[in-house]
Design a protein around this motif. Sequence first.
Motif, PDB file in Angstrom:
ATOM      1  N   CYS A 116       0.841  -1.192   0.000  1.00 40.13           N
ATOM      2  CA  CYS A 116       0.000   0.000   0.000  1.00 40.13           C
ATOM      3  C   CYS A 116       0.880   1.248   0.000  1.00 40.13           C
ATOM      4  O   CYS A 116       1.833   1.342   0.775  1.00 40.13           O
ATOM      5  N   CYS A 145      -4.551   2.904   8.430  1.00 39.26           N
ATOM      6  CA  CYS A 145      -4.000   3.493   7.210  1.00 39.26           C
ATOM      7  C   CYS A 145      -4.724   4.790   6.858  1.00 39.26           C
ATOM      8  O   CYS A 145      -5.949   4.839   6.810  1.00 39.26           O
ATOM      9  N   PRO A 148      -5.750   4.387   2.448  1.00 41.22           N
ATOM     10  CA  PRO A 148      -5.782   2.983   2.023  1.00 41.22           C
ATOM     11  C   PRO A 148      -6.004   2.836   0.519  1.00 41.22           C
ATOM     12  O   PRO A 148      -6.870   3.497  -0.053  1.00 41.22           O
TER      13      PRO A 148
HETATM   14 ZN   LIG Z   1      -2.499   1.281   3.695  1.00 36.99          ZN
END
Ligand SMILES: [Zn+2]
Length: 223
Positions: A116, A145, A148
Amino acid sequence: MRVSGAARFTDPERAPLIRKAFELIAESDHKSSFRLTTAMGLTTRSGRPLPKQTFSRMIRNEFYAGWIINNGTRIKGTHDPLISEELFARVQAKLNRGTPHKQVHEDFPLRGFVRCAGCGTKLTAGMAKGRTERYARYWCWQKGCVRPIGVSRDELEAQFKGLLSLMGPTAEFLAQIPVIAAREWEARKGRIARLRGAFQASRGTNHFEPKAHPRKVARGDFR
Ligand SMILES: [Zn+2]
């Protein structure tokens, strides 16, 4: 009804290893996860060697994902989950399927390989439900996150192919290789010559040659 699990989970030493155990199952399998985490120091709560059955029970325990089973009822615990529900679900699916590795990777070859951009976690993949049909997607499952990533399989795989083509050597580069190699070799020869010169110079200054000590001239010599 509220059941506090916070008191039950005061295990800062084992916590990272237990989390690792789940991650390793998701990445590889049950067996290697057991082998690796016990080698890394995962024991029972009382510090004894961890039996395989205890490990098997542990990795099926929803407590680590934030849930408590109380008299057969599943309730949200008040404790901080050690792992995400997504990871827990992936591990359970894997444990229930037996050896699903191949099938998963044929469908999602980039799963666990692409990270990611938001948090660096390896993307997971699966079939996501749309309004009318299911789509193959890759996504970041990390709860914290901030950015994301979520991308369709087709798009990610197309991007990946594009990246590979950029990385492939061009004909121009291949034609240059002999020139580059010759230049490298000359530079290397130059370095060797300089080193040799420096070495010899240092030998010259540090060189110690015992000189013959002339005996002191004594009176008797002139007799
Ligand atoms: Zn992430």
